[in-house]
Design an enzyme around this catalytic site. Structure first.
Site, PDB file in Angstrom:
ATOM      1  N   ASP A  34       0.869  -1.174   0.000  1.00  9.76           N
ATOM      2  CA  ASP A  34       0.000   0.000   0.000  1.00  9.76           C
ATOM      3  C   ASP A  34       0.911   1.231   0.000  1.00  9.76           C
ATOM      4  O   ASP A  34       1.956   1.235   0.656  1.00  9.76           O
ATOM      5  CB  ASP A  34      -0.906  -0.004   1.244  1.00  9.76           C
ATOM      6  CG  ASP A  34      -2.162   0.815   1.021  1.00  9.76           C
ATOM      7  OD1 ASP A  34      -3.258   0.234   1.027  1.00  9.76           O
ATOM      8  OD2 ASP A  34      -2.037   2.052   0.819  1.00  9.76           O
ATOM      9  N   GLY A  37     -26.791   1.535   1.404  1.00  7.31           N
ATOM     10  CA  GLY A  37     -25.621   2.404   1.518  1.00  7.31           C
ATOM     11  C   GLY A  37     -24.400   1.561   1.213  1.00  7.31           C
ATOM     12  O   GLY A  37     -24.506   0.529   0.558  1.00  7.31           O
ATOM     13  N   CYS A  61     -20.376   0.416  -2.473  1.00  4.26           N
ATOM     14  CA  CYS A  61     -20.459  -0.234  -3.791  1.00  4.26           C
ATOM     15  C   CYS A  61     -21.689   0.120  -4.618  1.00  4.26           C
ATOM     16  O   CYS A  61     -21.566   0.496  -5.784  1.00  4.26           O
ATOM     17  CB  CYS A  61     -20.419  -1.735  -3.603  1.00  4.26           C
ATOM     18  SG  CYS A  61     -18.957  -2.234  -2.707  1.00  4.26           S
TER      19      CYS A  61
END
Ligand code: UGA
Length: 456
Positions: free
Chosen positions: A32, A265, A268
């Site tokens: 990351d 919600g 996605c």
């Protein structure tokens, strides 16, 4: 046969994929660019809370699961590279409403620079149809001489809260490969050999990319459809629980994802549907675009409607104390991305309400995202104390088994319950003295002498 896997991006998808592949005996390196996040993954307090994830990370970390910021190290030490970086929605410009692909493209360039042997590059992030050709082109022009790369679409179907189980016991594994790429097909089927044979589906690469969008579009559409009927129920006296039960008994329809409430919600559905609408418009499929646009609009409307109902039934929220039970976008997660609770709380604060919020995992996030009079509570009973209104916004199991006699005695009277998820026993609450306003069902009010039943 164990594989060497690199995971680029350690969000929900990347971290779950990494931990699960490691638990299956593969050697996994996660990378990351956010050094702080990597530090957290290497510490005792992980950045993401997902049932079962921490156990897997702690069991495999620094054995066959590593977290690093060293991109080149990860790619050089793997044969399969999963691209799990985020693809947020573009909110401005000509391509507003489409996926932002700069992170995916940036990763493709970094992979090309680092790769020194034959690799498979896997699209795991949700991407628009046709993304693989862009990746292919970037790799084609930038790979080191003699290095071969294969491209695969392998979207995930994990739902938050059950992601680890979903991964290890998948409903299906979708692998889209380029025509004739038997090498990628063989390696991917070995990697997924833990899943039953019949659940591993190989498609062409475009079907792979589109199937993910299509699946989420179907699920989100079901929710807006049942909510459309809930709206009609409220106007007529029909009961959405009865309607959805009957509809769901048809085997062709099925009973899941038919719960009416304050809508969907999460990170996605809204994003994927917006991108689908963009894609359809781009291809001049206007009516089809409108179909999914309506799904989004119906969903958006539900949040405002919930606050309007509080007005309509219990009067202005100004100077009232509202107990908010549940803040996450769904139970068993701390994720509040696009959570209906966030918008509803914002609207209530604008109206001058005081909020007392309780959510066992996501509660503390309320303080950082909301401006106004918000008290984050450490128990549901603390949250209901002195409240005029109880608004249930996420259907955590613990709310279903509360001691409602105690809740009633702690609240001011009249005590209103607005059940945004139809999770509670409404007639029982009415018997205890609450005024109850569910979704898609008649409201129960003692003062109005039982039920306000509407007729056409
Ligand atoms: C969703 C899909 O379910 C996954 O298959 C997919 O892989 C994932 O998106 C993704 O694209 O990454 P998730 O967003 O974790 O997973 O959550 P869901 O369980 O699908 O719930 C989404 C929202 O719909 C929640 O806010 C939930 O409360 C709401 N919902 C769900 C309803 O309002 N009614 C229902 O009947 C079901």
């Amino acid at each position: 046969m164990s594989k060497r896997v690199a995971i680029i991006g350690t969000g929900y998808v990347g971290s779950v994929t990494a931990a699960c592949f490691a638990s299956l005996g593969n050697s996994v390196v996660c990378v990351d660019s956010d050094a702080k996040k990597v530090e957290q993954w290497n510490s005792g307090s992980l950045p993401i809370s997902e049932p079962g994830l921490a156990e897997l990370v702690f069991a495999h970390r620094n054995k066959n699961l590593f977290f690093t910021t060293d991109f080149a190290f990860a790619v050089k030490n793997s044969d399969i590279v999963f691209v799990c970086v985020n693809t947020p929605l573009k909110t401005s410009g000509l391509s507003q409403g489409s996926f932002e692909l700069k992170y995916v493209e940036g990763v493709a360039r970094q992979i090309a620079r680092a790769a020194d042997h034959e690799i498979i590059v896997v699209e795991k992030s949700t991407v628009p149809l046709g993304n693989a050709s862009r990746i292919r082109e970037i790799l084609f022009y930038n790979l080191n001489h003699g290095v071969k790369a294969h491209i695969v679409s392998n979207p995930e179907f994990l739902a938050e809260g059950t992601a680890v189980t979903d991964f290890l016991h998948p409903s299906r594994v979708l692998v889209g490969v380029e025509d004739g790429d038997d090498f990628a097909k063989k390696v991917m089927s070995e990697l997924y050999s833990f899943a039953p044979n019949e659940k591993v589906i190989f498609t062409n690469i475009w079907s792979g990319e589109l199937s993910k969008l299509a699946s989420n579009a179907f699920l989100a559409s079901r929710i807006s459809m049942i909510n459309a009927f809930a709206g009609l129920c409220e106007q007529t006296g029909a009961d959405i629980l009865e309607v959805s039960k009957v509809v769901g008994m048809d085997e062709r329809i099925g009973s899941k994802f038919l719960n009416a409430g304050i809508g969907f919600g999460g990170s996605c559905f809204h994003k994927d549907l917006s991108a689908l609408v963009y894609l359809l418009r781009q291809r001049h499929l206007e009516e089809e675009a409108q179909l999914f646009e309506a799904v989004l609009q119906i969903n958006k409307k539900l949040r405002k409607k919930f606050v309007q109902k509080i007005f309509e039934h219990s009067g202005s929220p100004a100077d009232k104390t509202i107990c908010v039970l549940g803040f996450a976008f769904k139970p068993n997660t701390d994720d509040i991305r696009d959570a209906p609770a966030v918008s509803i709380c914002e609207l209530l604060l604008e109206e001058g309400a005081r909020l007392q919020v309780y959510d066992s995992l996501a509660g503390s996030k309320a303080l950082s995202v909301l401006n106004g009079s918000v008290k984050v509570c450490s128990s549901p009973y603390e949250a209901v104390e002195g409240a005029d209104v109880l608004a249930l916004l996420t259907e955590w199991d613990e709310f279903k088994s509360l001691d409602f006699d105690r809740v009633f005695s702690l609240m001011r009277k009249p005590a209103w319950v607005f059940d945004g998820r139809n999770a509670l026993d409404h007639s029982l609450l009415a018997k205890k003295g609450f005024n109850v306003v569910p979704v898609g069902r008649v409201a129960f009010s003692l003062a109005e002498n039982t039920i306000s039943r509407r007729i056409d």
